[in-house]
Design a protein around this motif. Structure first.
Motif, PDB file in Angstrom:
ATOM      1  N   ALA A   1     -12.317   7.607  -3.067  1.00  0.00           N
ATOM      2  CA  ALA A   1     -12.741   6.381  -3.052  1.00  0.00           C
ATOM      3  C   ALA A   1     -11.498   5.321  -3.225  1.00  0.00           C
ATOM      4  N   LYS A   2     -10.690   5.748  -4.211  1.00  0.00           N
ATOM      5  CA  LYS A   2      -9.439   5.062  -4.574  1.00  0.00           C
ATOM      6  C   LYS A   2      -8.514   5.352  -3.466  1.00  0.00           C
ATOM      7  N   LEU A   3      -8.377   6.347  -2.720  1.00  0.00           N
ATOM      8  CA  LEU A   3      -7.553   6.460  -1.576  1.00  0.00           C
ATOM      9  C   LEU A   3      -8.270   5.401  -0.411  1.00  0.00           C
ATOM     10  N   ASP A   4      -9.439   5.576  -0.168  1.00  0.00           N
ATOM     11  CA  ASP A   4     -10.238   4.802   0.826  1.00  0.00           C
ATOM     12  C   ASP A   4      -9.905   3.249   0.512  1.00  0.00           C
ATOM     13  N   ALA A   5      -9.804   2.824  -0.784  1.00  0.00           N
ATOM     14  CA  ALA A   5      -9.471   1.217  -1.109  1.00  0.00           C
ATOM     15  C   ALA A   5      -7.890   1.173  -0.971  1.00  0.00           C
ATOM     16  N   GLY A   6      -7.092   2.178  -1.172  1.00  0.00           N
ATOM     17  CA  GLY A   6      -5.478   2.175  -0.923  1.00  0.00           C
ATOM     18  C   GLY A   6      -5.466   1.870   0.589  1.00  0.00           C
ATOM     19  N   GLN A   7      -6.276   2.607   1.315  1.00  0.00           N
ATOM     20  CA  GLN A   7      -5.898   2.708   3.046  1.00  0.00           C
ATOM     21  C   GLN A   7      -6.420   1.216   3.450  1.00  0.00           C
ATOM     22  N   LYS A   8      -7.632   0.627   3.021  1.00  0.00           N
ATOM     23  CA  LYS A   8      -7.933  -0.632   3.318  1.00  0.00           C
ATOM     24  C   LYS A   8      -6.891  -1.532   3.054  1.00  0.00           C
ATOM     25  N   GLU A   9      -6.177  -1.439   1.876  1.00  0.00           N
ATOM     26  CA  GLU A   9      -4.977  -2.453   1.410  1.00  0.00           C
ATOM     27  C   GLU A   9      -4.084  -2.489   2.498  1.00  0.00           C
ATOM     28  N   LEU A  10      -3.613  -0.975   2.704  1.00  0.00           N
ATOM     29  CA  LEU A  10      -2.377  -0.754   3.684  1.00  0.00           C
ATOM     30  C   LEU A  10      -2.572  -1.001   4.937  1.00  0.00           C
ATOM     31  N   ASP A  11      -3.801  -0.841   5.593  1.00  0.00           N
ATOM     32  CA  ASP A  11      -4.223  -1.449   6.775  1.00  0.00           C
ATOM     33  C   ASP A  11      -4.140  -2.897   6.751  1.00  0.00           C
ATOM     34  N   GLN A  12      -4.362  -3.607   5.581  1.00  0.00           N
ATOM     35  CA  GLN A  12      -4.382  -5.054   5.899  1.00  0.00           C
ATOM     36  C   GLN A  12      -2.876  -5.597   5.674  1.00  0.00           C
ATOM     37  N   ALA A  13      -2.025  -4.758   4.981  1.00  0.00           N
ATOM     38  CA  ALA A  13      -0.694  -4.998   5.059  1.00  0.00           C
ATOM     39  C   ALA A  13       0.098  -4.828   6.408  1.00  0.00           C
ATOM     40  N   LYS A  14      -0.360  -3.897   6.885  1.00  0.00           N
ATOM     41  CA  LYS A  14       0.016  -3.501   8.316  1.00  0.00           C
ATOM     42  C   LYS A  14      -0.339  -4.595   9.308  1.00  0.00           C
ATOM     43  N   ARG A  15      -1.540  -5.319   9.228  1.00  0.00           N
ATOM     44  CA  ARG A  15      -1.943  -6.152  10.275  1.00  0.00           C
ATOM     45  C   ARG A  15      -0.971  -7.453   9.972  1.00  0.00           C
ATOM     46  N   GLN A  16      -0.834  -7.698   8.639  1.00  0.00           N
ATOM     47  CA  GLN A  16      -0.174  -9.048   8.103  1.00  0.00           C
ATOM     48  C   GLN A  16       1.169  -8.914   8.865  1.00  0.00           C
ATOM     49  N   LEU A  17       2.067  -7.746   8.608  1.00  0.00           N
ATOM     50  CA  LEU A  17       3.494  -7.417   9.069  1.00  0.00           C
ATOM     51  C   LEU A  17       3.451  -7.495  10.520  1.00  0.00           C
ATOM     52  N   GLU A  18       2.365  -7.039  11.463  1.00  0.00           N
ATOM     53  CA  GLU A  18       2.430  -7.218  12.665  1.00  0.00           C
ATOM     54  C   GLU A  18       2.484  -8.721  13.160  1.00  0.00           C
ATOM     55  N   GLN A  19       1.459  -9.359  12.502  1.00  0.00           N
ATOM     56  CA  GLN A  19       1.521 -10.891  12.729  1.00  0.00           C
ATOM     57  C   GLN A  19       2.785 -11.588  12.670  1.00  0.00           C
ATOM     58  N   GLN A  20       3.328 -11.310  11.546  1.00  0.00           N
ATOM     59  CA  GLN A  20       4.724 -11.658  11.102  1.00  0.00           C
ATOM     60  C   GLN A  20       5.873 -11.483  12.090  1.00  0.00           C
ATOM     61  N   THR A  21       5.570 -10.335  12.519  1.00  0.00           N
ATOM     62  CA  THR A  21       6.822  -9.605  13.498  1.00  0.00           C
ATOM     63  C   THR A  21       6.660 -10.281  14.730  1.00  0.00           C
TER      64      THR A  21
END
Length: 893
Positions: free
Chosen positions: A269-289
């Protein structure tokens, strides 16, 4: 004064005829010695064993469970009526470096059962001390040495100090230590170490002693019957325990898995939560790029960091998924977990215990036949000797009657003579037999057992039987003849008995032979048939002794031939490999193919089944079902009365002993009970010869038809080239190490065990042979002595007529030679019959003895009898040379 003088004369008769008196005493002594001694041997050996195991507080029963034993099991055991309960740990340890298997036992000073016997050193006092089996000294272990046990999962420590060597009443055999499910499959020796060293809270064994069998002979029927009742009570008390224990094991396992399962789920469950945060960070980075027209080192670094985090998350997820799979597998194993089985092992299940009991049983079975026949011959010769003695003294009886002596007064002399000979012979025979034969038999087999010795005691029944028989043979014989003689008138008694009228014998009618015979030969043959009773008694006596010697050696031949008849002619495989449940057969067969000495293998299904019938003890036998019916013929040769036949495709084949016990014939139907006491019916298609064990053979197709179940192989039969002991151990170790095999049993081990078992009887067989030879010598001496005494006047007459000493001796020798040869020939036939009868009596539920009498038995029996006859005739020759012819011829005056 008259009676006093006559009484002195009665005792002088013993001195005057000391040769005959001594021979009667010796015959009675030998007969009593063998009869009483052998009858006492079995009970004395068994009683001595009982005293030993009772003194060492050997448990009557061991409760063992495949699921271990908990406090609940111990509480249940304490509910057994009249039972003393103790528990302990035991496990097998395989020292692969030394190719040794050791059985480890927990030692608790407070425990009373299975008391160890200290042979050297002392018992453990500290946690790091242990004692080894005295057998371990053969492997080079010594006091104060360090001993390492690499069993860290079940023991707190590895290194121990050897402080003593002991014997355990659990192992009465000096060699056998039982089988193991690790290492090479057999235990080399045992060790006891303080209980505090064992880490497992669950015990391995519960030892039980019952008050109601205390003092009962451990090999006796009373003990067996009482133990059967005790086990019934134990089985009733523990009836529900296997299911309860299975539930406990599942609950404990579930309880252990639950926090692990929850922890894995929480981490996922913690990994799933961490994956969501990581996915969100990836999307933000893609938008900024996307908003930046040129590459930015900061964005590149951020992308690398996110990639590393993703990799770490993936790695952790893989680890958790693997852990989750393991938990799932464990849950499946728990759900499929078999109900633990509880076994209730008795003393007879201890290594070597039953073998010792079988030795006593065989001696008892032989004692029911061989000594009785020996006894009969001895009594018969005694009866003959006493009868002839009284008949020789008829003139003296007539004189005493004429002088006014009463019948009782005359009889007193012969009563004293007979009672003296019988009393001396019976007392000496009983004492020597009771104190010598059991000890001699024990000494001959003592190197195989740990017992300190035997305690002799007198058995009243055989002594009374011997007393009655020999009193009848001696005193009874004298009184029977006296009754006849004392009814005659003194004048008739004072006259010598009229010689039997001469008759033409059959040989005289064959003129070509008779006319060519010498005068001495004609006289000898006429005398043979003229005195038929003398000839019959002589032939019976010699034949009986020759038969006893043939039977003695024949018994040795037959008992030692069991293995030769079973292994090779019937069992033609070299090993049986027993598989675990649901094994990887390919892995096992790979080991077979990699071993160059294994020539072939055959998959089989082996199960222990049971036969039951009212009025007959339940019998267990091995049911063997081969995967390939035709190939099975290479591994096991089915025979009926020596004639080979194939395993039928429709019907079962049963071994002959079981067929005899349950009165089975070809075509009969039979109900069989499997290991779970489920019944199925089969038809007996044939009965096969077998000497060791009991078997039931079915084809694969017939098994599936009779049971309505699929054939599942659980073992392999192996054929191989000759394997050394080291090669057998190596093969067994590889198979057990594959974790697919529970045991490998080699036929060479069974052959060796059987040979040792039969070796125990060699001593008693040679006792039979030696005593039979002594009896034969005394019988020949006695019969010759009687012959000479009866014909003293006749022999004196021919000496007066000018016969040389050599001719006078040959006059008797020719008759004795004919008696001896006829006796030997009849003895050979009688010996075969006697041997066969003894073997039938000695055979047991698991052993059938073949009748094997080799030429050595006939050569020894005939050779000794002829040798004794020659010795007796040499002694007789010197006696005949010194006959006082004048006194002999004047005897009627």
């Amino acid at each position: 004064m008259k009676n006093k003088t006559y009484l002195k004369a009665s005792f002088r008769e013993i001195i005057y005829s000391k040769g005959r008196f001594i021979s009667i005493v010796l015959i009675i002594l030998l007969g009593t010695l063998l009869y009483v001694g052998i009858k006492a041997t079995g009970p004395i050996l068994n009683q001595s064993a009982s005293q030993y195991v009772d003194k060492q507080e050997l448990s009557n029963m061991q409760i063992i469970s495949t699921g271990g034993l908990t406090e609940e099991d111990e509480k249940l055991a304490e509910e057994i009526p009249g039972a003393k309960v103790e528990s302990g740990h035991q496990l097998f340890y395989a020292d692969r470096a030394k190719n040794q298997v050791v059985k480890l036992y927990s030692y608790d000073k407070a425990n009373q059962q299975n008391q160890l016997i200290l042979k050297e050193g002392r018992l453990p006092k500290k946690e790091n001390e242990l004692v080894l089996d005295v057998k371990a000294k053969e492997e080079g272990y010594r006091l104060n040495q360090s001993y390492q046990i690499n069993q860290s999962d079940q023991l707190k420590r590895k290194k121990f100090k050897i402080v003593g060597f002991v014997q355990s009443p659990i192992y009465i055999s000096t060699e056998e230590r039982g089988l193991s499910n690790v290492g090479n499959g057999s235990v080399d020796f045992f060790a006891y170490l303080p209980e505090s060293n064992f880490t497992n809270e669950v015990k391995s064994v519960i030892y039980v002693r019952f008050e109601n069998v205390h003092g009962k002979g451990t090999y006796g029927k009373a003990y067996e019957k009482m133990m059967d009742k005790n086990i019934e009570k134990v089985e009733k008390i523990f009836a529900d325990r296997p299911k309860e224990r299975a539930t406990e094991i599942k609950e404990e396992a579930d309880k252990e898995l639950l926090p692990k399962k929850a922890e894995v789920a929480d981490n996922l469950a913690k990994l799933d939560a961490g994956q969501k945060e990581l996915d969100q960070a990836k999307r933000q980075l893609e938008q900024q790029t996307a908003m930046m027209p040129t590459e930015n080192p900061q964005f590149t670094q951020a992308q690398a960091e996110l990639a590393e985090q993703q990799q770490a998350l993936d790695s952790n997820r893989a680890t958790l998924v693997s852990a989750q799979q393991k938990i799932s597998d464990s849950e499946n194993e728990i759900n499929e977990l078999k109900t633990p089985s509880y076994s209730y092992d008795q003393r007879a299940d201890n290594p070597g215990f039953q073998e010792y009991g079988d030795l006593s049983d065989r001696i008892a079975a032989i004692a029911n036949v061989f000594p009785v026949f020996f006894f009969f011959i001895a009594a018969l010769i005694t009866f003959t000797t006493m009868t002839r003695m009284v008949e020789e003294n008829r003139r003296e009886i007539g004189t005493l009657k004429a002088l006014g002596y009463s019948r009782f007064e005359i009889a007193i002399k012969y009563i004293i003579y007979a009672l003296s000979a019988a009393a001396i012979g019976i007392v000496l025979g009983s004492v020597i037999g009771t104190h010598t034969l059991p000890r001699l038999v024990f000494e001959l087999s003592s190197d195989r057992y740990n017992f300190p010795g035997v305690t002799a005691f007198y058995l009243s029944r055989p002594i009374i039987q011997a007393t009655v028989a020999f009193l009848f043979a001696s005193l009874g014989a004298a009184l029977l003849v006296l009754l006849k003689e004392l009814h005659e008138k003194p004048a008739e008694l004072l006259q010598p008995k009229a010689p039997k009228p001469g008759k033409r014998i059959f040989l005289e009618r064959i003129k070509p032979i008779w006319s060519r015979m010498s005068f001495n030969s004609k006289v000898s043959y006429r005398n043979l048939f003229r005195y038929k009773s003398r000839m019959i008694m002589a032939v019976i006596g010699i034949a009986g002794c020759a038969a006893l010697m043939v039977a003695g050696v024949g018994l040795k031949d037959s008992l030692s031939s069991v293995g030769d008849k079973q292994f090779g002619p019937i069992i033609d495989y070299d090993a049986i490999v027993t598989l675990k449940d649901q094994p990887d057969k390919a892995a096992v067969e790979t080991i077979f193919s990699n071993n160059k000495k294994i020539t072939s293998d055959l998959a089989t299904m082996n199960q222990t089944v049971e036969l039951k019938q009212k009025g007959q003890a339940n019998q267990k036998l091995t049911m063997m079902v081969p995967d390939d019916r035709q190939k099975f013929e290479e591994y096991l040769h089915l025979k009926k009365q020596g004639k080979a036949f194939s395993l039928p495709n429709n019907g079962a084949v049963i071994t002959q002993k079981m067929a005899e016990l349950f009165d089975l014939a070809k075509g009969d139907n039979l109900t069989v009970y499997d290991e779970d006491q489920q019944t199925f019916k089969i038809k007996i298609a044939n009965i096969t010869d077998n000497y060791l064990g009991n078997f039931l053979y079915l084809s694969k197709d017939y098994y599936q038809k009779a049971r309505g179940k699929d054939f599942v192989a659980n073992s392999y039969l192996l054929k191989s080239k000759k394997l050394t002991n080291a090669e057998e151990k190596e093969l067994s170790q590889k198979l057990l190490g594959s974790d697919q095999v529970t045991n490998t049993s080699f036929m060479s081990t069974q052959i060796e065990t059987q040979e040792h078992s039969m070796d125990n009887l060699d001593g008693i067989v040679w006792i039979f042979v030696v005593l039979s030879g002594l009896l034969a010598f005394i019988v020949l001496y006695n019969l010759t002595n009687i012959n000479v005494s009866e014909r003293l006047r006749e022999l004196s007459t021919i000496k007066v007529l000018g016969f040389y000493d050599r001719e006078v001796t040959s006059y008797i020798f020719r008759e004795n030679f004919v008696f001896t040869i006829l006796g030997i020939l009849f003895g050979y036939g009688l010996g075969i019959v006697l041997t066969k009868f003894i073997l039938v009596q000695a055979s047991m539920e698991t052993i059938t003895f073949p009748l094997v009498v080799r030429s050595g038995a006939y050569l020894l029996s005939g050779g000794l009898t002829i040798l004794f006859s020659v010795i007796v005739m040499i002694a007789t020759h010197f006696r005949l040379r010194h006959i006082n012819m004048i006194d002999a011829l004047k005897s009627n005056e």
